[in-house]
Write an enzyme that holds these catalytic residues in place. Structure first.
Site, mmCIF file in Angstrom:
data_model
loop_
_atom_site.group_PDB
_atom_site.id
_atom_site.type_symbol
_atom_site.label_atom_id
_atom_site.label_comp_id
_atom_site.label_asym_id
_atom_site.label_seq_id
_atom_site.Cartn_x
_atom_site.Cartn_y
_atom_site.Cartn_z
ATOM 1 N N ALA A 16 0.795 -1.228 0.000
ATOM 2 C CA ALA A 16 0.000 0.000 0.000
ATOM 3 C C ALA A 16 0.825 1.276 0.000
ATOM 4 C CB ALA A 16 -0.935 -0.003 1.213
ATOM 5 N N TYR A 18 4.478 -14.993 -14.529
ATOM 6 C CA TYR A 18 3.503 -14.021 -14.022
ATOM 7 C C TYR A 18 2.082 -14.550 -14.198
ATOM 8 C CZ TYR A 18 0.803 -9.698 -13.593
ATOM 9 O OH TYR A 18 -0.121 -8.750 -13.221
#
EC number: 1.1.1.300
Length: 331
Positions: free
Chosen positions: A46, A200
């Site tokens: 964050a 990924y």
């Protein structure tokens, strides 16, 4: 003067249409106005990008926000920014390195000890198309951080989430999961030639499978879990691809990027929506593309693959006694 009115009017119409088209293509603002006073929210990764904007959105709605990040200097700065912008002083930074099982366990232990409740867990942090790096514990970086790290963190916090029910878990996946495949013979890319894009995609598929299996195990607990694709955003996540910073991208592809690529603020809206929307209180095990629920890739709905991935993930992270009990897997 009048001869300029028609061209200006046409230009304004085109510009307005372009803005409306962008809003349509990239989604829009969270439609829910719900607030979350007194609720504790953990957002991983964050300190920047979508994670920071998600924390900001939820701080505006009155939540007690915990920013969980590896880089504490950036995390503290982000928390300070959010406190200043929202005037919500219940925004704090905590250290969490998802590339370290030890760090994850230490973070979870502190949360369990120090926090009365955890109402919302947003597994936002991620690594995208990095070189062939490994985590502290030897896992391929993308699979280790994107999936295994959040798998362990979530399981360690499940008892706290259940005690705080109704509560929610939100896992950030990607549309790239449709190109993924779980290779159980070489999850860690030890025998195959490393392909960062495929790694990924595998990690993002694993997240959707984890979401599906966790939802099944949590039935009747009051805890919901959903996965989402936030959209393509201009954030630090894509720094290893180089595409956003190239001259070709900024010139030739500029108009296309403007239309399709979201700002972090807009890309945070789906996470916010899944975290607060009252109409989603009983929705679990689903995949959202932006603000809309959609069907994921066929492999993401394979229950046997999901069960097998759970068992293998638990083994890899040393989760000998999962918080959610389950019957033994069939041999």
């Amino acid at each position: 003067m009048s001869r300029y009115l028609l061209p200006l009017s046409a230009l304004g119409t085109v510009a307005g249409a372009a803005v409306l088209l962008k809003d349509y293509v990239t989604g829009g603002a969270c439609p829910s106005k719900a607030t979350i006073p007194g609720k504790t929210v953990i957002v991983t990764g964050a300190n920047t990008g979508i994670g920071k904007q998600t924390a900001l959105e939820l701080a505006r709605r009155g939540g007690n926000i915990i920013l969980a990040c590896r880089d504490m200097e950036k995390c503290e700065a982000a928390a300070k920014d959010i406190r200043g912008e929202t005037l919500n002083h219940h925004v704090n930074a905590r250290h969490l390195d998802l590339a370290s099982l030890k760090s994850i366990r230490e973070f979870a232990a502190k949360i369990i000890e120090e926090e009365e409740r955890v109402d919302i867990l947003i597994n936002n942090a991620g690594v995208m198309r990095c070189p062939h790096w490994t985590t502290e514990d030897g896992f391929e970086m993308q699979f280790g951080v994107n999936h295994l790290g959040h798998f362990l963190l979530t399981n360690l916090l499940l008892d706290k989430l259940k005690a705080s029910a109704p509560s929610r878990i939100i896992n950030l996946s990607s549309l790239a999961h449709v190109a993924g495949h779980i290779d159980f013979d070489d999850l860690n890319w030890q025998t195959r030639k490393y392909n960062t894009k495929a790694a990924y995609c595998q990690s993002k598929l694993a997240i959707v499978l984890f979401t599906k299996e966790l939802s099944r195990r949590l039935q009747g607990s009051g805890v919901t879990v959903n996965a989402l694709h936030p959209g393509v955003a201009r954030t630090e996540l894509g720094r290893h691809t180089g595409i956003h910073g190239s001259t070709f991208s900024s010139t030739t592809l500029g108009p296309i990027f403007w239309l399709l690529v979201k700002s972090p603020e807009l890309a945070a809206q789906p996470s916010t929506y899944l975290a607060v929307a009252e109409e989603l209180a009983d929705v679990s095990g689903k995949y959202f593309d932006g603000l809309k629920q959609k069907a994921p890739a066929p492999e993401a709905e394979d229950e046997e693959v999901a069960r097998r991935l759970w068992a293998e993930s638990a083994r890899l992270v040393g989760l000998e006694a999962p918080s959610v009990r389950e019957q033994p897997l069939p041999r």
